[in-house]
Every structure is written in structure tokens, then in C-alpha cells.
Design a protein around this motif. Structure first.
Motif, short mmCIF file in Angstrom:
data_model
loop_
_atom_site.label_atom_id
_atom_site.label_comp_id
_atom_site.label_asym_id
_atom_site.label_seq_id
_atom_site.Cartn_x
_atom_site.Cartn_y
_atom_site.Cartn_z
N PRO A 202 0.80 -1.23 0.00
CA PRO A 202 0.00 0.00 0.00
C PRO A 202 0.83 1.28 0.00
CG PRO A 202 0.12 -0.87 2.22
CD PRO A 202 0.88 -1.85 1.34
N ARG A 203 2.16 1.14 0.01
CA ARG A 203 2.98 2.35 0.09
C ARG A 203 2.83 3.22 -1.17
NH1 ARG A 203 8.82 0.06 1.11
NH2 ARG A 203 8.05 -1.32 -0.54
N HIS A 204 2.76 4.49 -0.95
CA HIS A 204 2.71 5.42 -2.08
C HIS A 204 2.98 6.83 -1.56
CE1 HIS A 204 -1.16 7.56 -1.29
NE2 HIS A 204 -1.38 6.49 -0.56
N ALA A 205 3.35 7.70 -2.44
CA ALA A 205 3.51 9.13 -2.15
C ALA A 205 2.90 9.86 -3.34
CB ALA A 205 4.98 9.49 -1.96
N THR A 206 1.78 10.51 -3.15
CA THR A 206 0.98 11.06 -4.25
C THR A 206 0.76 12.55 -4.07
OG1 THR A 206 -0.19 8.95 -4.42
CG2 THR A 206 -1.18 10.86 -5.53
N GLU A 221 -0.26 13.26 -0.26
CA GLU A 221 -0.74 12.13 0.53
C GLU A 221 0.26 10.99 0.41
OE1 GLU A 221 -4.69 9.20 0.70
OE2 GLU A 221 -4.33 10.52 -1.00
N ALA A 222 0.50 10.30 1.52
CA ALA A 222 1.49 9.22 1.48
C ALA A 222 1.11 8.10 2.43
CB ALA A 222 2.88 9.76 1.84
N GLU A 223 1.51 6.90 2.08
CA GLU A 223 1.41 5.72 2.93
C GLU A 223 2.83 5.18 3.05
OE1 GLU A 223 -1.03 2.85 5.09
OE2 GLU A 223 -1.69 4.60 3.95
N LEU A 224 3.39 5.20 4.28
CA LEU A 224 4.80 4.89 4.48
C LEU A 224 4.99 3.63 5.32
CD1 LEU A 224 6.09 8.47 5.44
CD2 LEU A 224 5.95 7.48 3.16
N ASP A 225 6.17 3.06 5.18
CA ASP A 225 6.60 2.03 6.11
C ASP A 225 6.61 2.64 7.52
OD1 ASP A 225 8.21 -0.65 6.49
OD2 ASP A 225 9.30 0.92 7.59
N ILE A 226 6.28 1.84 8.55
CA ILE A 226 6.15 2.38 9.90
C ILE A 226 7.42 3.11 10.33
CG2 ILE A 226 5.92 1.74 12.34
CD1 ILE A 226 4.04 -0.49 11.48
N ALA A 227 8.57 2.49 10.10
CA ALA A 227 9.83 3.13 10.51
C ALA A 227 10.04 4.43 9.75
CB ALA A 227 10.99 2.18 10.28
N ASP A 228 9.76 4.43 8.44
CA ASP A 228 9.92 5.64 7.64
C ASP A 228 8.98 6.74 8.14
OD1 ASP A 228 11.81 4.39 6.10
OD2 ASP A 228 10.41 3.86 4.49
N ALA A 229 7.74 6.36 8.48
CA ALA A 229 6.76 7.33 8.93
C ALA A 229 7.20 7.98 10.24
CB ALA A 229 5.39 6.67 9.09
N LEU A 230 7.71 7.17 11.17
CA LEU A 230 8.14 7.72 12.46
C LEU A 230 9.37 8.61 12.29
CD1 LEU A 230 7.69 4.55 14.72
CD2 LEU A 230 6.22 6.58 14.59
N ASP A 231 10.28 8.20 11.40
CA ASP A 231 11.46 9.04 11.14
C ASP A 231 11.06 10.36 10.51
OD1 ASP A 231 13.18 7.18 12.17
OD2 ASP A 231 13.75 6.33 10.23
#
Length: 474
Positions: A202-206, A221-231
Motif C-alpha cells: 500500500p505504500r505510495h507518495a501522491t 498524501e502518502a502511505e509509508l513504512d512504519i519506521a519511515d513514517a516515524l522518522d
């Protein structure tokens, strides 16, 4: 009760009672629906007059009298007839719509008549508005994977049963069910309830670049990996705090937004105290990271069409998407110490620039692009920067060898931007146009309809008489 209280013919709106007004507007809507149904019928009839076989007998020619280069255009689903592609433009200009919209209208008409016959009949019986039927036709034409004739007929049966009450969500579900029922879909590993989620990423950056706020912002809008999102969250929090320390008075959300933009450039906070620079490196030695090419146009006086004064301040126009841009925004971009600013010379759009030979130099091309903004075919909105630059009066490559004057020189007044499709149309059919002023063009269609195109848009000059013969082919 309402039906019995229709207004008398010729009654003024202010003279109507509430009941009579409701009856009149309902009658007007019925007339509108009937006219739209008739328009679909006529669009299908226009397609019937221009089958692929007509390409060889039509007045399709080029400057040298060569036939060809028009091809058949499949504009609806399997089982619908194709049409000769260049017939689309004439129908569109008569209706005052783009060629793309005209293609869609003809395609919907053919789809309804050939693949959705029940819905077609309901439209002409007044049971279903044409716009609803066209929504269904659009869905069946562009379904992925493509619907067979049998699948489309199944959709037709289901939709006809609810007499036009189907909404977009229901229609999407119906098409999806049709694909499944007729075994048109390919194996989808995500459909497995046990481990299908393993096949989903589901990852994307739109960037939603079609949803532009008037204040000059875009939604990201973005759906990130958990670690990427927290960083990223920590980086934005740090960037927002740094901006505040440097003197920014913006809200926390605005500073987080600015910090995200800064991450795309240097991953360091914006220096709010440094003015814009055109150098290759900033004062701290880091390379300039922002180098986005934008074409913004402001009237020198900030007055008139390109210098709108709004509550937000002076407003200009960006070529990208023909969107408005605030003068304050451009100033802010230039103040960013990591923004590479390139200021091009002002081009006089009224000057007559010339060049020897057929090739168009960049300076003339740029002038034509800025002057006309879009393709100059009636009602076409394709940006000029993506268009061909056409010699309005064709360039004669044999003139020099024959010692005759060049009829189509490479000069500003003989050049115009045309998208590739309309360029082919002009070159190989009976469409013709002429320049009547700086950036003003008058077009004549094969059937004699005339249109004026300038910077403000398209105006119908006159129409051909009903049943008139098209002009003779040269």
C-alpha cells in the motif's frame, strides 16, 4: 397536482405561483432531457456518415495533394463501429466543445446504441436522463479488463431494471461483478482471504496536482513504512522547531509543511534571513538543491487580464495547468537561499521576428508559445509548450530553387501552436485557417463553419447553411 398548474405560455417568471414555477421548471428539464437524447441520436448518426470506408473517398489531402494519414478510430467498446477520426473535430466545433469531448460524446452514443440497447431505449422514452446513460457508457467503455459484448449486455439488463437510479458506487460494483461473472479478470493474489494481504504493497507518495487551492497549495498524501513514517515525523517536528527558532511566526502545521518541502531540497532548515541567489552554491557551501522550472507571467502594470488583483494580492498565471499564482508566492520562492532563480528577458509578443529557412529558432518558438498559450484550434486547450509550431501558410521548400517568393516564411505572424492531432487535421483535411491579427486566427471547417480563436478563447463567426456542400478540394 403540480402537473395541472403549468404556467400559461409566455408568462413571466415573477408572475408565476410556486406551483406553476415548479411545473414550468420540471417541463424545462424534460425538454432538456429530450434535447440531450436527440443529441446522442444525432452524434450516432454523424458516426454513421463517417465510417472507416469513407476515409478513401473523403476530401482528405495534404499540401501536395497526397491522400491518406487519416485512420479509423475505435471510440467505444467491442462490437461498436469505428469512425473516420477527423470527423470528430467538425462535430466538436459545431457544439462548442473540444475534440476530446466530441469523441467522448460519439463514443457514448455508439456504446449505448450497440452495446446497451435497453438503456438507449429508455433514454429515448424519457425514462432515463441522457447524462445518467452516458455515465454507464463511460464505465463500460473503459472497464478494465475490457467488457465483451455479452458482458456489456448483462450490465445493460441490470441497469435497465433500476431505470436510471444507479449511482456511481453501485455502477462500480456492477461492473466489477460483471467482470467476475464473465471470467474476464485475471488471477488476483490479493483476493485470497488467507494471505492475500502479503501481495499488497500500500505504500505510495501522491501529489494531487489537480486539486489546487486558490492560496497556492497542493495536497500531498502518502502511505509509508512504519519506521519511515516515524522518522519523517521526527524530522518534521525538528524542522518545524528550527523554523520557529529562526523567527517564523507560522502555525505548527504550516511549519511542518514547510519543513517537508525543505526535506526535498537540502534536509536543512530554511534560512529566513538570506535573500535569493542565482549562484551554484549557497553561502554555507552546500549546492543549490531547488531547481524547478516554472513559467509565471505577470503583467508589468499588474493590471488587466494577467494581473488580477485579489484579496490575496496581485495574481499572475502559470503555464503549468494554466493556474493562478500569487506575486507574494514568487517572491517567497526567490527569497529561499537554496532556490536557483533564472530570470529570462522580457519578450515583446508584438514584435515580428524572422528567420531564414524552414526551421524555427528557439527565440521565435518561445514568443509564439507565450503569445498564444494553447493550441489555436477552436476550443482546444492543449498547452502551447507541448504543441507543434505550424506554418499557417505552408512553407514552400522549392521556392528558393525555383527563384520564387516564399509564400510561407518563418516569421512570427505566420506561426501558430497546434497540438499534434489538430496539426494533422489541418495538414491533411479541408480545415483551413488564416491570421487576422496578432494571435488572432479565423478557421473554416470543411462544411463551411467559421470560428475566431484568440487569447480569450473561441467565438463562432458564422455557420454554413443547412445542407450546404463542403468547399471544393484544391
Amino acid at each position: 397536482m403540480i402537473e395541472t398548474l403549468a404556467a400559461a405560455p409566455g408568462a413571466e417568471v415573477e408572475d408565476l405561483s410556486a406551483s406553476a414555477l415548479l411545473a414550468s421548471i420540471r417541463s424545462a428539464r424534460s425538454d432538456e432531457d429530450a434535447a440531450a437524447a436527440r443529441q446522442l441520436d444525432l452524434a450516432a448518426g454523424w458516426a454513421d456518415l463517417h465510417p472507416p470506408e469513407s476515409i478513401h473517398s473523403a476530401a482528405v489531402f495534404s499540401d501536395g495533394g497526397r491522400y491518406g494519414l487519416e485512420h479509423e478510430e475505435p471510440i467505444a467498446g467491442e462490437g461498436c463501429p469505428a469512425v473516420a477520426e477527423f470527423c470528430i473535430a467538425e462535430l466538436g466545433t459545431v457544439l462548442g466543445i473540444s475534440s476530446t469531448s466530441a469523441k467522448r460524446l460519439i463514443g457514448h452514443a455508439l456504446e449505448l446504441r450497440h452495446r446497451l440497447p435497453r438503456l438507449w431505449a429508455q433514454v429515448h422514452a424519457g425514462a432515463v436522463p441522457a447524462w445518467r446513460a452516458r455515465t454507464v457508457a463511460e464505465a463500460t467503455i473503459h472497464a478494465t479488463p475490457s467488457l465483451t459484448i455479452e458482458a456489456a449486455r448483462w450490465v445493460d439488463t441490470q441497469v435497465a431494471a433500476v431505470a436510471g437510479r444507479v449511482g456511481p458506487a453501485q455502477l462500480d460494483r456492477l461492473v466489477a461483478e460483471t467482470i467476475k461473472r464473465h471470467h474476464l479478470d485475471t488471477l488476483d493474489p490479493t483476493a485470497d482471504p488467507e494471505d492475500g494481504y502479503l501481495a499488497v504493497d500500500p505504500r505510495h507518495a501522491t501529489v494531487h496536482d489537480q486539486d489546487v487551492h486558490y492560496a497556492g497549495t497542493l495536497r500531498f498524501e502518502a502511505e509509508l513504512d512504519i519506521a519511515d513514517a516515524l522518522d519523517l515525523d521526527r524530522a518534521l517536528a525538528h524542522g518545524a522547531e528550527t523554523l520557529k527558532t529562526l523567527g517564523s511566526h507560522a502555525s505548527l502545521d504550516a511549519r511542518r509543511s514547510a519543513a517537508l518541502g525543505d526535506l526535498a531540497r537540502t534536509q536543512t532548515a530554511l534560512d529566513l534571513h538570506t535573500q535569493g541567489s542565482t549562484a551554484a552554491r549557497s553561502k554555507d557551501g552546500l549546492p543549490i538543491a531547488r531547481e524547478v522550472v516554472l513559467h509565471a507571467h505577470f503583467d508589468a502594470s499588474l493590471d488587466g487580464l494577467d494581473g488580477l488583483e485579489t484579496v490575496f494580492g496581485p495574481t499572475g498565471r502559470m503555464e503549468e495547468g494554466q493556474r493562478l499564482v500569487l506575486l507574494g508566492q514568487v517572491k517567497d520562492w526567490c527569497r529561499d537561499s537554496r532556490t536557483k532563480v533564472t530570470v529570462k528577458p522580457v519578450i515583446d509578443l508584438n514584435a515580428e521576428l524572422t528567420a531564414p529557412g524552414y526551421d524555427i529558432p528557439d527565440r521565435i518558438r518561445e514568443q509564439v508559445i507565450l503569445r498564444d498559450r494553447t493550441c489555436v484550434f477552436p476550443w482546444c486547450t492543449r498547452p502551447a509548450r507541448a504543441c507543434d509550431i505550424d506554418h499557417v501558410v505552408p512553407y514552400d521548400h522549392d521556392a528558393d530553387a525555383e527563384g520564387t517568393p516564399q509564400p510561407g516564411p518563418t516569421v512570427s505572424s505566420n506561426l501558430a501552436p497546434e497540438c499534434r492531432w489538430h496539426h494533422r487535421l489541418k495538414t491533411h483535411t479541408g480545415w483551413r485557417y488564416e491570421v487576422t491579427g496578432i494571435g488572432v486566427y479565423e478557421w473554416t471547417s470543411p462544411h463551411g463553419h467559421r470560428y475566431r480563436r484568440d487569447r480569450t478563447g473561441t467565438t463562432r463567426i458564422s455557420g454554413a447553411a443547412a445542407g450546404a456542400d463542403p468547399p471544393d478540394r484544391p
